[in-house]
Motif scaffolding. Structure first.
Motif, PDB file in Angstrom:
ATOM      1  N   LYS A 151       0.604  -1.258   0.171  1.00  0.00           N
ATOM      2  CA  LYS A 151       0.201  -0.269  -0.038  1.00  0.00           C
ATOM      3  C   LYS A 151       1.241   1.531  -0.095  1.00  0.00           C
ATOM      4  O   LYS A 151       0.559   1.998   0.022  1.00  0.00           O
ATOM      5  N   LYS A 152       2.255   1.221  -0.149  1.00  0.00           N
ATOM      6  CA  LYS A 152       3.626   2.271   0.646  1.00  0.00           C
ATOM      7  C   LYS A 152       4.460   2.615  -0.356  1.00  0.00           C
ATOM      8  O   LYS A 152       4.919   3.631  -1.182  1.00  0.00           O
ATOM      9  N   GLU A 153       4.270   0.647  -1.137  1.00  0.00           N
ATOM     10  CA  GLU A 153       5.650   1.028  -2.267  1.00  0.00           C
ATOM     11  C   GLU A 153       5.636  -0.535  -3.202  1.00  0.00           C
ATOM     12  O   GLU A 153       5.165  -1.270  -2.638  1.00  0.00           O
ATOM     13  N   SER A 154       6.287  -0.078  -3.648  1.00  0.00           N
ATOM     14  CA  SER A 154       6.900  -1.285  -5.208  1.00  0.00           C
ATOM     15  C   SER A 154       8.209  -1.561  -4.614  1.00  0.00           C
ATOM     16  O   SER A 154       9.109  -0.461  -4.569  1.00  0.00           O
ATOM     17  N   PHE A 155       8.735  -2.954  -4.969  1.00  0.00           N
ATOM     18  CA  PHE A 155       9.908  -3.563  -5.328  1.00  0.00           C
ATOM     19  C   PHE A 155      10.298  -3.951  -5.897  1.00  0.00           C
ATOM     20  O   PHE A 155       9.367  -4.889  -6.807  1.00  0.00           O
ATOM     21  N   LEU A 156      11.353  -4.139  -6.425  1.00  0.00           N
ATOM     22  CA  LEU A 156      11.707  -4.269  -8.334  1.00  0.00           C
ATOM     23  C   LEU A 156      12.777  -5.726  -7.979  1.00  0.00           C
ATOM     24  O   LEU A 156      13.877  -4.551  -7.512  1.00  0.00           O
ATOM     25  N   HIS A 157      12.445  -6.770  -7.963  1.00  0.00           N
ATOM     26  CA  HIS A 157      13.656  -7.073  -7.340  1.00  0.00           C
ATOM     27  C   HIS A 157      14.251  -8.161  -8.435  1.00  0.00           C
ATOM     28  O   HIS A 157      13.923  -8.525  -9.266  1.00  0.00           O
ATOM     29  N   ILE A 158      15.675  -7.835  -8.697  1.00  0.00           N
ATOM     30  CA  ILE A 158      16.737  -8.290  -9.938  1.00  0.00           C
ATOM     31  C   ILE A 158      17.395  -9.509  -8.819  1.00  0.00           C
ATOM     32  O   ILE A 158      17.923  -9.134  -8.643  1.00  0.00           O
ATOM     33  N   THR A 159      16.892 -10.341  -9.747  1.00  0.00           N
ATOM     34  CA  THR A 159      17.265 -11.810  -9.528  1.00  0.00           C
ATOM     35  C   THR A 159      19.133 -12.054  -9.883  1.00  0.00           C
ATOM     36  O   THR A 159      18.579 -12.384 -11.749  1.00  0.00           O
TER      37      THR A 159
END
Lengths: 112, 115
Positions: free
Chosen positions: A68-76
């Protein structure tokens, strides 16, 4: 005021070193959150749309998540070709013209 | 998705002159957008261009400075008028596709330098 903040501003990773990019947002109702990749001298390339908290999207080595407050872009296990600036944008529900609000981006450099 | 082309890709212009940037899309779209991306800053929406109506400008941008044309559903132009060095920037055209919220696709941009 609607606002998008991305962190870190810049990130250097060794090839294979996984990490996450952050996009924090403050909007009066979220219609959608978008991730883009931008290479030098080119326009942003669309990656993902996220609509509601808990949603996840994946594409190759990238995975985007939304709260609800943030987004993450995970790079594996990143590769040098993943080097680019990653932009986050939100579309508030109050946006009558479908206006996007962009963050300033995270410049990612992946070293071989 | 959408394939978008822009002309010119870059230009160097003299102060006080005007430059018209063209944007061509490979399919008909209702909404086209013009953005500015200044060095180290985020993308800023200049205006929304709908076919058959006047463009809608965002706060801080005016029609006299950035006149826009939208003659059909696949083409638009943005003119940067009476340029000053502060107008040096990348100008990007984008289109929206799909239902709400839709997805925006961007052209390659026009890099403008004003001397």
């Amino acid at each position: 005021e609607d606002q998008v903040t991305q962190s870190p501003e810049a990130l250097r990773l060794q090839e294979g070193e996984s990490s996450s990019l952050n996009c924090s947002y403050t909007v009066s109702g979220l219609r959608g959150l978008f991730w883009y990749r931008q290479d030098p001298g080119k326009g942003p390339e669309f990656l993902f749309t996220l609509y509601s908290a808990g949603e996840e999207k994946e594409k190759e080595r990238l995975k985007a998540t939304l709260t609800k407050k943030e987004s993450f872009l995970h790079i594996t296990a990143p590769k040098p070709e993943d080097s680019a600036t990653y932009l986050c944008a939100v579309q508030p529900k109050t946006s009558g013209t479908y206006k996007y609000i962009f963050g300033t981006g995270t410049r990612l450099k992946v070293l071989a | 998705s959408a394939v978008i082309s822009q002309k010119p890709s870059r230009d160097i212009c003299q102060r006080g002159t005007s430059l018209t940037i063209q944007c061509q899309v490979d399919s008909q779209v209702t909404m086209m957008f013009w953005y500015r991306q200044q060095p180290g800053q985020s993308l800023t929406l200049i205006a929304t261009a709908n076919q058959g109506s006047e463009a809608t400008y965002e706060s801080g941008f005016v029609i006299d400075k950035f006149p826009i044309s939208r003659p059909n559903l696949t083409f638009s132009t943005l003119t940067v008028s009476n340029m000053s060095p502060e107008d040096s920037s990348i100008y990007l055209c984008s289109v929206r596709k799909g239902g709400l919220p839709g997805e925006q696709y961007f052209g390659p941009g026009t890099r403008l330098t004003v001397t």
